[in-house]
Design an enzyme around this catalytic site. Structure first.
Site, PDB file in Angstrom:
ATOM      1  N   ASP A 196       0.172 -20.451  55.084  1.00  0.00           N
ATOM      2  CA  ASP A 196      -0.116 -20.459  53.648  1.00  0.00           C
ATOM      3  C   ASP A 196      -1.327 -19.573  53.382  1.00  0.00           C
ATOM      4  O   ASP A 196      -2.441 -19.908  53.744  1.00  0.00           O
ATOM      5  CB  ASP A 196      -0.393 -21.893  53.188  1.00  0.00           C
ATOM      6  CG  ASP A 196      -0.637 -22.012  51.690  1.00  0.00           C
ATOM      7  OD1 ASP A 196      -0.645 -20.972  51.001  1.00  0.00           O
ATOM      8  OD2 ASP A 196      -0.820 -23.145  51.213  1.00  0.00           O
ATOM      9  N   HIS A 216       3.128 -20.789  51.462  1.00  0.00           N
ATOM     10  CA  HIS A 216       2.663 -21.835  50.547  1.00  0.00           C
ATOM     11  C   HIS A 216       3.767 -22.832  50.212  1.00  0.00           C
ATOM     12  O   HIS A 216       3.502 -24.023  50.009  1.00  0.00           O
ATOM     13  CB  HIS A 216       2.127 -21.196  49.264  1.00  0.00           C
ATOM     14  CG  HIS A 216       1.567 -22.186  48.299  1.00  0.00           C
ATOM     15  ND1 HIS A 216       0.495 -23.008  48.610  1.00  0.00           N
ATOM     16  CD2 HIS A 216       1.928 -22.511  47.022  1.00  0.00           C
ATOM     17  CE1 HIS A 216       0.224 -23.786  47.573  1.00  0.00           C
ATOM     18  NE2 HIS A 216       1.076 -23.510  46.601  1.00  0.00           N
ATOM     19  N   SER A 224      -0.015 -28.437  46.201  1.00  0.00           N
ATOM     20  CA  SER A 224      -0.458 -27.273  45.442  1.00  0.00           C
ATOM     21  C   SER A 224      -1.279 -27.736  44.235  1.00  0.00           C
ATOM     22  O   SER A 224      -2.278 -28.424  44.392  1.00  0.00           O
ATOM     23  CB  SER A 224       0.749 -26.433  45.029  1.00  0.00           C
ATOM     24  OG  SER A 224       0.349 -25.191  44.475  1.00  0.00           O
TER      25      SER A 224
END
Length: 445
Positions: free
Chosen positions: A373, A406, A153
């Site tokens: 995601d 995610h 991320s």
């Protein structure tokens, strides 16, 4: 099992001033880190871990024998795990601006007259600033070249920035569930989260600690909004559906659906451990991230006909306009064609800018995305891969089928974990080998 065991954080003080991208300067700063494994004699086995928005330096192990909560990436880091501490010396650093020990809004401002915390006076920081401090940490640890820089991320953004800013100081770059820059939609989500904090009466213009208050409601709402974007509709449907907490409608505004209960729990737990000013500046750092900003290609628009092959422009336009088309139909067709061309031009410019940003990099790349995601969709990872391949960089790519959205990068998914382990353990390729080794692991889907 296979844990690094009890770990002790270390605090490193940097007395030299740090000039930030916002043109403000910290007179000094501290970084808190954790290390796992042993650094070898030639210091060639060091791996740097970059944390995400809510992460910290505590990536693996426990802080005491009675500690029941392992580090946030404990399934990734440890003996015989993907990042094998029997083999690598692993360093995880808490970034400045955070609230877990490194200098940030909750730290004492040395320039204040009454030894007050920075609060809202702490300067806005960027991904580039974080990587700069991480390079200073590398110097302090006398690590000239990292075996790998790894992040998921927002951590993946830091890994990309490392490759761009310090190309000779890392051999491998692992970018997981990340993006080359935030989309307008992602910036919008961050702005809603920020406004929920800023509009909380207890925020007190960021001076809530001095006022003896805390914008808990705003932080809870901010986390609830963010958490929704980390999950998927299918996962939420499977986990909660429309299940009611009490089994019947209560006809009120208290928690009724299980999903409401879950989101409030996540928000409340987060609000107990995170600082509101930190959340604000972390989300702004996300918004600002764009490794192509230093390259003028992003500012110079090129003519459409220089970006799209002439034969494609001609054939697509001619075939779509019939001889008996009305004037209105012709105008609409031309407008639609222009829209398509503008999109093509925009995509071309994005690719060109990314190519420029990474053309000088020297490391090998592993890019990992997850099918579900939607915060940082696989298409965003593929943009990075396309740019790297276009510049002849050695890149491996895997798009992992996972139901967790995610947050998949935090889960122990065998195919994902195996890809990371294989990449880190593989020999470093020479330039000649690299030219013949561009590959994508897994189909684009």
């Amino acid at each position: 099992m296979n844990s690094v065991g009890v770990v002790k954080p270390q605090t490193l003080h940097f007395a030299e001033p740090l000039t930030l991208e916002c043109n403000r300067t910290l007179p000094s700063f501290e970084l808190i880190i954790e290390t796992y494994g042993t650094l070898n004699s030639d210091k060639s086995n060091a791996v740097l871990i970059c944390h995400a928005l809510s992460g910290s330096h505590h990536a693996a192990g426990f802080h005491s024998d009675n500690d029941k909560k392992a580090g946030w990436w404990d399934n990734m880091i440890g003996p015989n795990k993907s990042i094998d501490t029997n083999r690598f010396f692993v360093v995880c650093v808490n970034n400045i601006g955070s609230c877990f020990g490194s200098t940030g809004p909750t730290s004492i401002n040395p320039e204040s007259s009454k030894a007050q915390v920075y609060g809202p006076d702490f300067p806005l920081v960027t991904i580039k600033d974080w990587v700069k401090t991480q390079a200073m940490l590398s110097d302090r640890l006398e690590i000239d070249v990292w075996h790998a820089v790894v992040g998921g991320s927002m951590g993946g953004m830091q890994a990309l920035q490392w490759a761009a800013d310090y190309p000779s100081r890392l051999k491998r770059c692992v970018v997981i569930a990340s993006t080359p820059k935030l989309s307008a939609q992602n910036i919008a989500f961050n702005e809603v989260a920020r406004q929920s904090i800023l509009s909380d009466p207890d925020f007190k213009n960021g001076r809530y600690l001095q006022a003896g208050t805390y914008p808990r409601r705003g932080l809870i709402l901010a986390r609830m909004v963010g958490h929704i974007t980390y999950l998927t509709d299918d996962a939420m449907k499977a986990k909660f559906g429309r299940d009611l907490k009490s089994g019947k409608f209560m006809y009120g505004y208290d928690v009724e659906f299980q999903v409401e209960s879950y989101l409030r729990y996540q928000g409340e737990r987060f609000s107990e451990n995170f600082d509101a000013n930190t959340y604000l500046l972390m989300t702004k750092a996300l918004d600002y991230f764009d490794p192509t900003r230093d390259y003028p290609l992003t500012q110079s628009a090129q003519p459409i006909d220089s970006l799209v092959p002439e034969e494609l422009l001609a054939s697509s336009l001619v075939e779509s306009v019939k001889a008996d088309s009305s004037e209105d139909e012709l105008a609409k067709t031309l407008a639609d064609s222009a829209d398509i061309d503008n999109i093509s031009a925009s995509n071309h410019q994005e690719l060109t800018a990314l190519k420029a940003a990474f053309a000088h990099t020297e490391c090998q790349y592993l890019i990992v995305s997850f099918t579900t995601d939607w915060r940082f969709a696989p298409e965003r990872s593929q943009e990075i891969v396309d740019a790297l391949m276009a510049t002849g960089k050695p890149v491996s790519y895997i798009n992992v089928d996972a139901p967790h959205g995610h947050d998949s990068f935090l889960f122990d998914i065998p195919r994902y974990m195996g890809a990371v382990k294989g990449f880190l353990n593989a020999p470093f390729m020479t330039d000649n080998q690299s030219k013949n080794s561009q590959q994508k692991l897994g189909a684009r889907s």
